[in-house]
Scaffold this motif. Structure first.
Motif, PDB file in Angstrom:
ATOM      1  N   UNK A   1       0.829  -1.221   0.000  1.00 13.92           N
ATOM      2  CA  UNK A   1       0.000   0.000   0.000  1.00 13.92           C
ATOM      3  C   UNK A   1       0.865   1.274   0.000  1.00 13.92           C
ATOM      4  N   UNK A   2       2.133   1.125   0.309  1.00 11.81           N
ATOM      5  CA  UNK A   2       3.060   2.269   0.243  1.00 11.81           C
ATOM      6  C   UNK A   2       4.032   2.108  -0.920  1.00 11.81           C
ATOM      7  N   UNK A   3       3.965   0.960  -1.612  1.00  9.89           N
ATOM      8  CA  UNK A   3       4.872   0.702  -2.739  1.00  9.89           C
ATOM      9  C   UNK A   3       6.319   0.660  -2.314  1.00  9.89           C
ATOM     10  N   UNK A   4       6.548   0.159  -1.086  1.00 10.57           N
ATOM     11  CA  UNK A   4       7.924   0.103  -0.582  1.00 10.57           C
ATOM     12  C   UNK A   4       8.026  -0.969   0.486  1.00 10.57           C
ATOM     13  N   UNK A   5       9.237  -1.109   1.053  1.00 11.91           N
ATOM     14  CA  UNK A   5       9.357  -1.949   2.248  1.00 11.91           C
ATOM     15  C   UNK A   5       9.896  -1.070   3.366  1.00 11.91           C
ATOM     16  N   UNK A   6       9.644  -1.489   4.602  1.00 10.64           N
ATOM     17  CA  UNK A   6      10.090  -0.695   5.734  1.00 10.64           C
ATOM     18  C   UNK A   6      10.647  -1.631   6.801  1.00 10.64           C
ATOM     19  N   UNK A   7      11.572  -1.134   7.612  1.00 14.15           N
ATOM     20  CA  UNK A   7      12.058  -1.924   8.735  1.00 14.15           C
ATOM     21  C   UNK A   7      11.181  -1.609   9.953  1.00 14.15           C
ATOM     22  N   UNK A   8      10.822  -2.644  10.694  1.00 11.42           N
ATOM     23  CA  UNK A   8       9.902  -2.401  11.806  1.00 11.42           C
ATOM     24  C   UNK A   8      10.114  -3.368  12.954  1.00 11.42           C
ATOM     25  N   UNK A   9       9.836  -2.880  14.171  1.00 17.52           N
ATOM     26  CA  UNK A   9       9.698  -3.777  15.315  1.00 17.52           C
ATOM     27  C   UNK A   9       8.512  -4.691  15.047  1.00 17.52           C
ATOM     28  N   UNK A  10       8.532  -5.863  15.696  1.00 16.04           N
ATOM     29  CA  UNK A  10       7.420  -6.809  15.574  1.00 16.04           C
ATOM     30  C   UNK A  10       6.670  -6.892  16.903  1.00 16.04           C
ATOM     31  N   UNK A  11       5.528  -7.567  16.897  1.00  9.16           N
ATOM     32  CA  UNK A  11       4.722  -7.653  18.122  1.00  9.16           C
ATOM     33  C   UNK A  11       5.476  -8.283  19.308  1.00  9.16           C
ATOM     34  N   UNK A  12       6.253  -9.364  19.094  1.00  6.85           N
ATOM     35  CA  UNK A  12       6.945  -9.938  20.268  1.00  6.85           C
ATOM     36  C   UNK A  12       7.798  -8.901  21.002  1.00  6.85           C
ATOM     37  N   UNK A  13       8.473  -8.037  20.258  1.00  6.84           N
ATOM     38  CA  UNK A  13       9.335  -7.032  20.909  1.00  6.84           C
ATOM     39  C   UNK A  13       8.495  -5.918  21.531  1.00  6.84           C
ATOM     40  N   UNK A  14       7.534  -5.412  20.795  1.00  9.18           N
ATOM     41  CA  UNK A  14       6.718  -4.299  21.303  1.00  9.18           C
ATOM     42  C   UNK A  14       5.960  -4.719  22.559  1.00  9.18           C
ATOM     43  N   UNK A  15       5.365  -5.912  22.507  1.00 10.53           N
ATOM     44  CA  UNK A  15       4.499  -6.346  23.621  1.00 10.53           C
ATOM     45  C   UNK A  15       5.272  -6.822  24.843  1.00 10.53           C
ATOM     46  N   UNK A  16       6.630  -6.843  24.731  1.00 13.49           N
ATOM     47  CA  UNK A  16       7.458  -7.188  25.895  1.00 13.49           C
ATOM     48  C   UNK A  16       7.889  -5.938  26.667  1.00 13.49           C
ATOM     49  N   UNK A  17       7.584  -4.764  26.132  1.00 18.03           N
ATOM     50  CA  UNK A  17       8.076  -3.513  26.745  1.00 18.03           C
ATOM     51  C   UNK A  17       7.395  -3.225  28.079  1.00 18.03           C
ATOM     52  N   UNK A  18       8.111  -2.496  28.944  1.00 18.20           N
ATOM     53  CA  UNK A  18       7.500  -2.099  30.220  1.00 18.20           C
ATOM     54  C   UNK A  18       6.367  -1.094  29.982  1.00 18.20           C
ATOM     55  N   UNK A  19       6.630  -0.156  29.081  1.00 17.28           N
ATOM     56  CA  UNK A  19       5.618   0.868  28.791  1.00 17.28           C
ATOM     57  C   UNK A  19       5.522   1.048  27.277  1.00 17.28           C
ATOM     58  N   UNK A  20       4.327   0.948  26.748  1.00 13.82           N
ATOM     59  CA  UNK A  20       4.077   1.272  25.333  1.00 13.82           C
ATOM     60  C   UNK A  20       3.141   2.478  25.304  1.00 13.82           C
ATOM     61  N   UNK A  21       3.600   3.540  24.673  1.00 13.68           N
ATOM     62  CA  UNK A  21       2.822   4.782  24.600  1.00 13.68           C
ATOM     63  C   UNK A  21       2.431   5.037  23.149  1.00 13.68           C
ATOM     64  N   UNK A  22       1.124   5.167  22.901  1.00  9.11           N
ATOM     65  CA  UNK A  22       0.635   5.489  21.565  1.00  9.11           C
ATOM     66  C   UNK A  22       0.140   6.931  21.592  1.00  9.11           C
ATOM     67  N   UNK A  23       0.742   7.765  20.771  1.00 11.60           N
ATOM     68  CA  UNK A  23       0.370   9.174  20.717  1.00 11.60           C
ATOM     69  C   UNK A  23      -0.539   9.410  19.529  1.00 11.60           C
ATOM     70  N   UNK A  24      -1.655  10.103  19.764  1.00  9.61           N
ATOM     71  CA  UNK A  24      -2.558  10.442  18.656  1.00  9.61           C
ATOM     72  C   UNK A  24      -3.155  11.813  18.955  1.00  9.61           C
ATOM     73  N   UNK A  25      -2.892  12.763  18.091  1.00 13.92           N
ATOM     74  CA  UNK A  25      -3.409  14.118  18.323  1.00 13.92           C
ATOM     75  C   UNK A  25      -4.036  14.656  17.034  1.00 13.92           C
ATOM     76  N   UNK A  26      -5.015  15.526  17.222  1.00 15.86           N
ATOM     77  CA  UNK A  26      -5.657  16.168  16.080  1.00 15.86           C
ATOM     78  C   UNK A  26      -6.953  15.485  15.686  1.00 15.86           C
ATOM     79  N   UNK A  27      -7.852  16.269  15.114  1.00 15.03           N
ATOM     80  CA  UNK A  27      -9.185  15.751  14.736  1.00 15.03           C
ATOM     81  C   UNK A  27      -9.079  14.655  13.682  1.00 15.03           C
TER      82      UNK A  27
END
Ligand code: 6PG
Length: 238
Positions: free
Chosen positions: A165-191
């Protein structure tokens, strides 16, 4: 799961930075490991972190910064998350920051770096102190986009992910790493975040990539400004 509602994007940045500085100053772990998100939303947080008012409150010598995802471009490219963070933060404070060499496809090397630098949980997964994330209009987070192969990765911590959908590839963390974190903060601002937040908090889209962010035993915190939070029913939790 906690939802923090702030007046505006600047207030989100200030309150999140206050919390980050407190965590970094109180933790005994060394390094205090933070994974940064790309995109436009967190830029004001990085600028606030680098501001004279807050920079003095962070034990930068104990902090190590990583990147939760990156586009396959070199530093200096307009799409580079590293370059956005360098302008907002790294050019203003002295701190260890580990760039993701996505343009070289070095996902295994970044995986090994994280394993070398961070303590592991009982399952052998490295534990970040804080992972910052955003959310896209399609419910992607980091570079975990709907329908992409990284969503089903259960072993590797970091992968190169084809994103048609972006016509590219990207490097990314995966769920096992993200979900092992002490704190996961998702920021979302704006209408403009209201439509996706209505889906996430309305509980009607459990398969959206961002809905599979469920740190355990870590904590998930949504940091919203009033405009974005208008889509979140006060009693609803995702
Ligand atoms: C990226 C981010 C991505 C971002 C969302 C939201 O590399 O772009 O990791 O997941 O957080 O797309 O982006 P905005 O903050 O610009 O809305």
């Amino acid at each position: 799961m906690t939802v923090v509602r702030c007046r505006d994007a600047r207030d989100v940045a200030r309150q999140a930075v206050e919390r980050l500085a407190a965590l970094a100053s109180s933790g005994s772990t060394a390094p205090f490991a933070v994974a940064l998100s790309g995109g436009a939303t967190p830029r004001v947080l990085y600028e606030t972190l680098a501001s004279p008012e807050f920079a003095v409150r962070v034990p930068w010598d104990r902090v190590e910064l990583f990147f939760g995802d990156e586009r396959p471009v070199p530093p200096g490219h307009p799409d580079s998350n590293y370059s956005m963070v360098e302008r907002a933060l790294l050019s203003r404070v002295r701190v260890t920051a580990h760039r993701m060499q996505a343009e070289a496809g070095e996902d295994a090397a970044y995986d090994q770096l994280i394993r070398r630098r961070l303590p592991e949980n009982p399952d052998g997964v490295p534990v970040f102190d804080v992972i910052l994330l955003g959310v896209g209009p399609d419910g992607h987070t980091a570079s975990l986009f709907p329908g992409t192969s990284a969503l089903s990765e259960s072993r590797r911590l970091v992968v190169m992910n084809e994103v048609p959908q972006k016509g590219t590839r990207r490097m990314t963390f995966t769920y096992p790493l993200i979900n092992a974190a002490r704190h996961v903060w998702i920021l979302a601002t704006g209408a403009e975040k209201q439509p996706i937040l209505a889906k996430v908090f309305g509980g009607r889209a459990p398969d959206l990539p961002v809905c599979r962010i469920r740190p355990r035993p870590g904590e998930l915190t949504w940091w919203l400004d009033d405009d974005a939070a208008k889509a979140v029913p006060p009693q609803e939790q995702p």
